[in-house]
Motif scaffolding. Structure first.
Motif, mmCIF file in Angstrom:
data_model
loop_
_atom_site.group_PDB
_atom_site.id
_atom_site.type_symbol
_atom_site.label_atom_id
_atom_site.label_comp_id
_atom_site.label_asym_id
_atom_site.label_seq_id
_atom_site.Cartn_x
_atom_site.Cartn_y
_atom_site.Cartn_z
ATOM 1 N N ALA A 115 -24.765 -8.028 8.330
ATOM 2 C CA ALA A 115 -24.357 -7.450 9.614
ATOM 3 C C ALA A 115 -22.972 -6.806 9.505
ATOM 4 N N LEU A 116 -22.061 -7.455 8.790
ATOM 5 C CA LEU A 116 -20.730 -6.887 8.601
ATOM 6 C C LEU A 116 -20.817 -5.596 7.796
ATOM 7 N N ALA A 117 -21.650 -5.579 6.766
ATOM 8 C CA ALA A 117 -21.826 -4.360 5.961
ATOM 9 C C ALA A 117 -22.299 -3.209 6.842
ATOM 10 N N ALA A 118 -23.262 -3.474 7.703
ATOM 11 C CA ALA A 118 -23.785 -2.432 8.593
ATOM 12 C C ALA A 118 -22.706 -1.954 9.566
ATOM 13 N N GLU A 119 -21.923 -2.873 10.091
ATOM 14 C CA GLU A 119 -20.861 -2.512 11.035
ATOM 15 C C GLU A 119 -19.783 -1.663 10.356
ATOM 16 N N SER B 191 0.835 -1.205 0.000
ATOM 17 C CA SER B 191 0.000 0.000 0.000
ATOM 18 C C SER B 191 0.865 1.248 0.000
ATOM 19 N N ARG B 192 0.296 2.335 -0.477
ATOM 20 C CA ARG B 192 1.007 3.611 -0.471
ATOM 21 C C ARG B 192 1.093 4.178 0.942
ATOM 22 N N ASP B 193 0.066 3.942 1.741
ATOM 23 C CA ASP B 193 -0.003 4.491 3.095
ATOM 24 C C ASP B 193 -0.192 3.329 4.077
ATOM 25 N N PRO B 194 0.887 2.781 4.588
ATOM 26 C CA PRO B 194 0.774 1.626 5.486
ATOM 27 C C PRO B 194 -0.086 1.883 6.730
ATOM 28 N N GLU B 195 -0.095 3.109 7.231
ATOM 29 C CA GLU B 195 -0.918 3.408 8.412
ATOM 30 C C GLU B 195 -2.410 3.350 8.074
ATOM 31 N N ALA B 196 -2.796 3.872 6.905
ATOM 32 C CA ALA B 196 -4.200 3.801 6.477
ATOM 33 C C ALA B 196 -4.601 2.350 6.235
ATOM 34 N N ALA B 197 -3.714 1.575 5.614
ATOM 35 C CA ALA B 197 -4.001 0.155 5.388
ATOM 36 C C ALA B 197 -4.121 -0.586 6.717
ATOM 37 N N ALA B 198 -3.245 -0.286 7.665
ATOM 38 C CA ALA B 198 -3.291 -0.945 8.974
ATOM 39 C C ALA B 198 -4.597 -0.638 9.691
ATOM 40 N N SER B 199 -5.066 0.587 9.584
ATOM 41 C CA SER B 199 -6.335 0.962 10.205
ATOM 42 C C SER B 199 -7.499 0.225 9.546
ATOM 43 N N PHE B 200 -7.538 0.212 8.213
ATOM 44 C CA PHE B 200 -8.609 -0.454 7.472
ATOM 45 C C PHE B 200 -8.638 -1.949 7.764
ATOM 46 N N TYR B 201 -7.516 -2.626 7.526
ATOM 47 C CA TYR B 201 -7.472 -4.075 7.715
ATOM 48 C C TYR B 201 -7.538 -4.454 9.190
ATOM 49 N N GLY B 202 -7.037 -3.591 10.066
ATOM 50 C CA GLY B 202 -7.135 -3.846 11.499
ATOM 51 C C GLY B 202 -8.567 -3.845 11.992
ATOM 52 N N PHE B 203 -9.444 -3.119 11.305
ATOM 53 C CA PHE B 203 -10.869 -3.136 11.634
ATOM 54 C C PHE B 203 -11.562 -4.331 10.997
ATOM 55 N N GLU C 243 -20.157 0.220 7.599
ATOM 56 C CA GLU C 243 -20.759 1.521 7.280
ATOM 57 C C GLU C 243 -20.823 2.397 8.528
ATOM 58 N N ALA C 244 -21.202 1.823 9.674
ATOM 59 C CA ALA C 244 -21.272 2.584 10.926
ATOM 60 C C ALA C 244 -19.902 3.114 11.328
ATOM 61 N N ALA C 245 -18.850 2.413 10.930
ATOM 62 C CA ALA C 245 -17.478 2.841 11.228
ATOM 63 C C ALA C 245 -16.929 3.799 10.169
ATOM 64 N N GLY C 246 -17.747 4.131 9.165
ATOM 65 C CA GLY C 246 -17.315 5.054 8.122
ATOM 66 C C GLY C 246 -16.518 4.405 7.011
ATOM 67 N N ILE C 247 -16.599 3.076 6.902
ATOM 68 C CA ILE C 247 -15.887 2.341 5.859
ATOM 69 C C ILE C 247 -16.877 1.996 4.751
#
Length: 128
Positions: free
Chosen positions: A81-85, A12-24, A87-91
């Motif tokens: 349920a995952l989709a709703a979760e 990824s170009r931004d490892p911190e953004a990727a870590a946040s996304f995949y970490g969730f 979306e609620a997290a702004g993803i």
């Protein structure tokens, strides 16, 4: 003799953004972080994350290379349920329904690479 898929490496170009996304996302679909940048599930699939080399091209949905990677969910309700979760997290979570009875969720990561989580009715293969 069958060979099993054992790992994916995602740059990824931004490892911190990727870590946040995949970490969730990854803990919600059965992955545990083994160490910084490495996750694994009970089936032995490992996903490794690293920084993309500067000056390389962007991800292209229809360009040569990986288009997306997918996981099978235990039920359509689990996908919804995952989709709703997410979306609620702004993803961004693109929930779709396809015949014959497939419930699919496409989630673009910060670089645009899509993760698919889908439920398939009995007898319906994940690709056809």
């Amino acid at each position: 003799m069958a060979f099993g898929l054992d790992h994916l490496t995602i740059l990824s170009r931004d490892p911190e953004a990727a870590a946040s996304f995949y970490g969730f996302l990854l803990p919600r679909i059965g992955f545990a972080q083994k160490k910084r940048g490495i996750w694994a599930n009970a089936g032995g699939l490992h996903i490794q994350f690293a920084k993309a080399k500067e000056g390389t091209g962007d991800y292209g949905r229809y360009a040569p290379g990986l288009n997306h990677f997918g996981f099978t969910a235990p039920s359509a309700e689990a996908v919804e349920a995952l989709a709703a979760e997410l979306e609620a997290a702004g993803i961004e979570a693109r929930l779709q329904h396809f015949e014959p009875g497939i419930t699919a969720l496409f989630v673009p990561d910060p670089d645009g690479l899509r993760v698919e989580i889908s439920h398939y009715p009995p007898g319906v293969p994940p690709v056809h």
